[in-house]
Motif scaffolding. Sequence first.
Motif, PDB file in Angstrom:
ATOM      1  N   ASN B 136       3.734  27.575 -15.461  1.00 20.08           N
ATOM      2  CA  ASN B 136       4.253  27.144 -16.752  1.00 20.08           C
ATOM      3  C   ASN B 136       4.881  28.313 -17.508  1.00 20.08           C
ATOM      4  O   ASN B 136       4.957  28.304 -18.727  1.00 20.08           O
ATOM      5  CB  ASN B 136       3.133  26.537 -17.602  1.00 20.08           C
ATOM      6  CG  ASN B 136       2.699  25.199 -17.055  1.00 20.08           C
ATOM      7  OD1 ASN B 136       3.541  24.434 -16.571  1.00 20.08           O
ATOM      8  ND2 ASN B 136       1.413  24.917 -17.115  1.00 20.08           N
ATOM      9  N   VAL B 326       0.963  29.834 -30.014  1.00 17.40           N
ATOM     10  CA  VAL B 326       1.788  28.674 -29.701  1.00 17.40           C
ATOM     11  C   VAL B 326       0.910  27.432 -29.552  1.00 17.40           C
ATOM     12  O   VAL B 326      -0.151  27.471 -28.954  1.00 17.40           O
ATOM     13  CB  VAL B 326       2.591  28.947 -28.402  1.00 17.40           C
ATOM     14  CG1 VAL B 326       3.124  27.655 -27.813  1.00 17.40           C
ATOM     15  CG2 VAL B 326       3.715  29.908 -28.697  1.00 17.40           C
ATOM     16  N   TRP B 327       1.372  26.301 -30.133  1.00 24.05           N
ATOM     17  CA  TRP B 327       0.573  25.065 -30.153  1.00 24.05           C
ATOM     18  C   TRP B 327       0.155  24.644 -28.755  1.00 24.05           C
ATOM     19  O   TRP B 327      -1.029  24.543 -28.463  1.00 24.05           O
ATOM     20  CB  TRP B 327       1.349  23.950 -30.849  1.00 24.05           C
ATOM     21  CG  TRP B 327       0.484  22.749 -31.061  1.00 24.05           C
ATOM     22  CD1 TRP B 327       0.288  21.735 -30.184  1.00 24.05           C
ATOM     23  CD2 TRP B 327      -0.338  22.459 -32.182  1.00 24.05           C
ATOM     24  NE1 TRP B 327      -0.591  20.835 -30.677  1.00 24.05           N
ATOM     25  CE2 TRP B 327      -1.002  21.251 -31.919  1.00 24.05           C
ATOM     26  CE3 TRP B 327      -0.588  23.117 -33.399  1.00 24.05           C
ATOM     27  CZ2 TRP B 327      -1.891  20.673 -32.819  1.00 24.05           C
ATOM     28  CZ3 TRP B 327      -1.462  22.545 -34.294  1.00 24.05           C
ATOM     29  CH2 TRP B 327      -2.123  21.331 -34.009  1.00 24.05           C
ATOM     30  N   LEU B 328       1.104  24.393 -27.882  1.00 24.71           N
ATOM     31  CA  LEU B 328       0.745  23.975 -26.531  1.00 24.71           C
ATOM     32  C   LEU B 328       1.762  24.537 -25.539  1.00 24.71           C
ATOM     33  O   LEU B 328       2.855  24.005 -25.397  1.00 24.71           O
ATOM     34  CB  LEU B 328       0.696  22.442 -26.430  1.00 24.71           C
ATOM     35  CG  LEU B 328       0.202  21.921 -25.074  1.00 24.71           C
ATOM     36  CD1 LEU B 328      -1.199  22.424 -24.761  1.00 24.71           C
ATOM     37  CD2 LEU B 328       0.243  20.397 -25.035  1.00 24.71           C
ATOM     38  N   TRP B 329       1.398  25.585 -24.911  1.00 26.56           N
ATOM     39  CA  TRP B 329       2.263  26.264 -23.947  1.00 26.56           C
ATOM     40  C   TRP B 329       2.464  25.383 -22.740  1.00 26.56           C
ATOM     41  O   TRP B 329       1.473  24.847 -22.253  1.00 26.56           O
ATOM     42  CB  TRP B 329       1.597  27.579 -23.554  1.00 26.56           C
ATOM     43  CG  TRP B 329       2.473  28.466 -22.748  1.00 26.56           C
ATOM     44  CD1 TRP B 329       2.665  28.430 -21.409  1.00 26.56           C
ATOM     45  CD2 TRP B 329       3.256  29.539 -23.244  1.00 26.56           C
ATOM     46  NE1 TRP B 329       3.525  29.395 -21.018  1.00 26.56           N
ATOM     47  CE2 TRP B 329       3.915  30.103 -22.142  1.00 26.56           C
ATOM     48  CE3 TRP B 329       3.496  30.065 -24.530  1.00 26.56           C
ATOM     49  CZ2 TRP B 329       4.776  31.181 -22.252  1.00 26.56           C
ATOM     50  CZ3 TRP B 329       4.347  31.133 -24.627  1.00 26.56           C
ATOM     51  CH2 TRP B 329       4.982  31.680 -23.491  1.00 26.56           C
ATOM     52  N   TYR B 331       4.918  23.408 -23.770  1.00 23.86           N
ATOM     53  CA  TYR B 331       5.582  22.165 -24.198  1.00 23.86           C
ATOM     54  C   TYR B 331       5.916  22.155 -25.676  1.00 23.86           C
ATOM     55  O   TYR B 331       6.898  21.600 -26.101  1.00 23.86           O
ATOM     56  CB  TYR B 331       4.698  20.960 -23.853  1.00 23.86           C
ATOM     57  CG  TYR B 331       4.315  20.964 -22.391  1.00 23.86           C
ATOM     58  CD1 TYR B 331       5.285  20.698 -21.406  1.00 23.86           C
ATOM     59  CD2 TYR B 331       3.030  21.276 -21.984  1.00 23.86           C
ATOM     60  CE1 TYR B 331       4.941  20.735 -20.064  1.00 23.86           C
ATOM     61  CE2 TYR B 331       2.687  21.318 -20.645  1.00 23.86           C
ATOM     62  CZ  TYR B 331       3.647  21.039 -19.694  1.00 23.86           C
ATOM     63  OH  TYR B 331       3.321  21.080 -18.373  1.00 23.86           O
ATOM     64  N   ARG B 332       5.029  22.716 -26.497  1.00 28.16           N
ATOM     65  CA  ARG B 332       5.228  22.652 -27.930  1.00 28.16           C
ATOM     66  C   ARG B 332       5.079  24.060 -28.489  1.00 28.16           C
ATOM     67  O   ARG B 332       3.986  24.614 -28.487  1.00 28.16           O
ATOM     68  CB  ARG B 332       4.155  21.730 -28.523  1.00 28.16           C
ATOM     69  CG  ARG B 332       4.669  20.808 -29.609  1.00 28.16           C
ATOM     70  CD  ARG B 332       3.518  19.977 -30.125  1.00 28.16           C
ATOM     71  NE  ARG B 332       3.387  20.223 -31.555  1.00 28.16           N
ATOM     72  CZ  ARG B 332       2.429  19.682 -32.317  1.00 28.16           C
ATOM     73  NH1 ARG B 332       1.516  18.912 -31.767  1.00 28.16           N
ATOM     74  NH2 ARG B 332       2.388  19.935 -33.597  1.00 28.16           N
ATOM     75  N   PHE B 333       6.202  24.619 -28.945  1.00 23.85           N
ATOM     76  CA  PHE B 333       6.178  26.021 -29.354  1.00 23.85           C
ATOM     77  C   PHE B 333       5.968  26.208 -30.855  1.00 23.85           C
ATOM     78  O   PHE B 333       6.287  27.243 -31.404  1.00 23.85           O
ATOM     79  CB  PHE B 333       7.444  26.737 -28.880  1.00 23.85           C
ATOM     80  CG  PHE B 333       7.399  27.062 -27.409  1.00 23.85           C
ATOM     81  CD1 PHE B 333       6.759  28.208 -26.953  1.00 23.85           C
ATOM     82  CD2 PHE B 333       7.967  26.202 -26.480  1.00 23.85           C
ATOM     83  CE1 PHE B 333       6.696  28.503 -25.600  1.00 23.85           C
ATOM     84  CE2 PHE B 333       7.902  26.495 -25.115  1.00 23.85           C
ATOM     85  CZ  PHE B 333       7.268  27.646 -24.673  1.00 23.85           C
ATOM     86  N   ASP B 334       5.426  25.169 -31.531  1.00 20.15           N
ATOM     87  CA  ASP B 334       5.084  25.357 -32.946  1.00 20.15           C
ATOM     88  C   ASP B 334       4.005  26.441 -33.035  1.00 20.15           C
ATOM     89  O   ASP B 334       3.134  26.533 -32.180  1.00 20.15           O
ATOM     90  CB  ASP B 334       4.469  24.077 -33.556  1.00 20.15           C
ATOM     91  CG  ASP B 334       5.359  22.878 -33.331  1.00 20.15           C
ATOM     92  OD1 ASP B 334       6.457  23.071 -32.764  1.00 20.15           O
ATOM     93  OD2 ASP B 334       4.949  21.762 -33.694  1.00 20.15           O
ATOM     94  N   THR B 336       0.675  28.192 -34.449  1.00 17.35           N
ATOM     95  CA  THR B 336      -0.616  27.721 -34.929  1.00 17.35           C
ATOM     96  C   THR B 336      -1.650  28.820 -34.737  1.00 17.35           C
ATOM     97  O   THR B 336      -1.426  29.761 -33.977  1.00 17.35           O
ATOM     98  CB  THR B 336      -1.074  26.481 -34.130  1.00 17.35           C
ATOM     99  OG1 THR B 336      -2.398  26.152 -34.498  1.00 17.35           O
ATOM    100  CG2 THR B 336      -1.048  26.759 -32.635  1.00 17.35           C
TER     101      THR B 336
END
Lengths: 333, 556
Positions: B136, B326-329, B331-334, B336
């Motif tokens: 990933n 990162v929120w969810l590596w 997939y979601r780079f917000d 946090t």
Amino acid sequence: MQLEISNLRKAYGATVALDGVSFTATAPQFVCMLGPSGCGKTTLLRMIAGLVAPDSGRLLLNSEDLTRVPARRRGFGIVFQSYSLFPNMTVAENIGYGLRIRGDEAQRVRIRVLELLDVIRLSELADRYPWQLSGGQQQRVALARAIAAEPRLLLLDEPLSALDAKVRTDLRTEIRNLQQQLGLLTIMVTHDQEEALTLADRVVCMRQGSIAQAGSPEDLYRRPANRFVADFMGLSNMIPLETVQKFAAQLLEGHVPSDGATACVRPEDIVLVSGGAGATVKSVQFLGNISRVQVAWPGGELVAEQPGMAALAAGANVGLAFKPGGCAWVSAS
Amino acid sequence: MGIGIVTSIGIPRARDTDRLFLILCLVVPLSALILFFVYPLATVVVHSVTEPDGRIGFGNYATVISQPNFWRATANSMVMSLATTAVSLILGLIIAFATQRCRIAGRSLVLAAVALPLLAPSLVQGLGLIFLLGRNGLVTKALGVEFNIYGFWGLLIANSLYALPQAVLIIAAALRSADARVYEAAEVLGTSKLRQFFDITLPNIKFGLLSAGFIIFTVTITDFGNAATIGGDYAILATEIYGQVVGQMNFNLGAVVGIMLLLPTMLAFYLERVATQRQFGSGSDSAVPLVPGWSPARDIPMTVVAWIIALLPLITIGIVVYASFVWLWPYRFDLTVRHYAVKIAGGYEPLWTTVQISLLAAFAGAVMLFALGFALQRLPRSLVKPVYFLSLLPAAVPGLVLGLAYILTFNAASGPWQLLYGTAALLAICNMMHYWTQGFLTTMTGLRQVPAALEETAACLGAGLPRVMREVTGPLMAQTLISVFFFLFMRSMVTLSAVIFLVTASVSVASVSIMRLDEAGFTAQAAAFATCTMAVVIVAAGVMQLSLYLLGRRRR
């Protein structure tokens, strides 16, 4: 105060640093230990200080045996060539350090430090740190620190060697004056024979771990005990006995030297007579206050010195005369 | 004038407290060295020759040697270490040359970037590479190709980055000792720059390169963190020991592998000492320092190359910090901070434990090393030599072997030592011993720079040894001791290999938490934990620089 050293020996492995050295010195003498590097003079000084333990022999101060007493219990002052001021302490703190160790109360230390700052004329620098001082100033502070706690003996390990020529002569006088005022038995190590001659009441000239000769500066210069001392103490002409008998019999002055003896004639005791004959000028060096003249004569080459500028040129013929009483006889070794 | 001489009579000849003090200075660190280094190591040897039925023999060795796994791990370890040595040496030479002999842009930034791996647990390189090149990973996703980063190549990159700072330090030091006059002479003789490099520069740093090479080799062959995160199936000796001990509970076989690992590290360490002596032993102070002039043809390409190399550790470690937010590596780079709520047993407890352990190791180490060095300077040579030798040994012992030695010694069913097992104190002692040698060498170098005449002057003024140490040697050694303290602190903060065997459910350390989080699949939390650990180390490095600066300013 009398220091008595008897038969001190020290060897490092196969190297013998001190080979049975004995001498006695009494306050207020200024004793200079002189010799080429590696002659054992520094080892001897460090042994007197208690920084090096002798393999054998004894060291007495006023008949108190100090041989096995550690340095910190001897109560001596010491000054090293490298100034050795504590870099984390001010000038005043450096000077008062020994007193504080002794447990003097703060007020007494303060008064004593001020007194000494006055003696070395550095009162205005009391709060400076060592690195803010010149070499000469640092060494004066080191001197003050060494005498602050009224030492029984002052030891100086080439204290002037790191200084400029001018500062060196000034400080030389200062040390001598201070020592006289205090009447303090002082032992200094130096390899500079001029320093030894000007400062010392007694010179101990050392060679290879033994004393080559000990005596007044004049003794060593005028009446060297052996060829080594004659050679080491200033310039001298060494003339073998056979040469003297053949070409300069006047030097004998009724003396009957033993076989193999050598005549030691100082350059200032040779007089060159211009217009005379018997010798030829090889070269002339002008040194400011004197001129050094190299001459060839049938017995070999000689060095003569004349005050001021010599009115001689290379190739000139000169007559040769020896000042009476200027010749010392030394044995071969 | 008032300076009269007062004759002091009858100086008291009190008992010689100096002698007692010296003995104390020697005996305390020496006992620590014997109890916590020599004795545990001897225990490893005993275990390695203790057969399953309790008799003494070489059966364990026979067992280990007959296993193809062992030979594969040995071959892998050698290949990996040699490859890493080659890569790090070349990269290290480039960085050192660029920063010492060229005028490159951002010189100190390059040096700082390259030094980053020193501030992080060795696992972090592995983590970073996974975030970049793993299934990933950013690069993997961007390019749409699948690398298998787990294994030889991933480990090689991670190890090379990890060893690079030490290579740069040594090679740069060797390059710094050059004499500008030699190059001026070559210039006058019309030697080309290239020939100057091959005829003067390289021969002059020959032993520095050798020394760096052996250090890289040792660091790599003994490292465990990188292999644990990114090694995958590429088994090496370090993971083999871990597997034997933790996986199969086979302590005696682990001991055998440990001793096998000891052989190449001992040899490499010995050769490193020899090389260091040859490179730095006869440094002359009279050399004119070389100040490189601006030469575009050389400096522009060197700037580019140096920055490319410097970006590798910067990105690898930077990505770990980034991933932790990162929120969810991937997939979601917000951004946090949710990963900072660490869900492993104990939470951040191990981090605080590590700080305490590191402080203890650093304090005890600095004090003991100072005392030991102080004593060694005053003892007869015949006594100094064996103690000196003993103090050099810990550097040759891989952390895993030391850790194994500690469980074998302190987890024994009986004996007074058992009290220490599972305590933070034992972890601190283990770290202190692990990094003893580097601290020792730094302390001795510092002590050699204290002029003997200062201590002698103090002695003549009546100061006893405790006072000399406190008021003369101590202040002059302050900077060295601060460096030793922070070195021990920072190493203790990030080390994994030695302590991995010693942690318990109640007393654990940060790097172990990072490894456990990573193993459990909480990669982002592992990154968060690693970021916190690095933050502590960076603060420590800052405090060190500040205190050295303040001390330096007070002094001059």
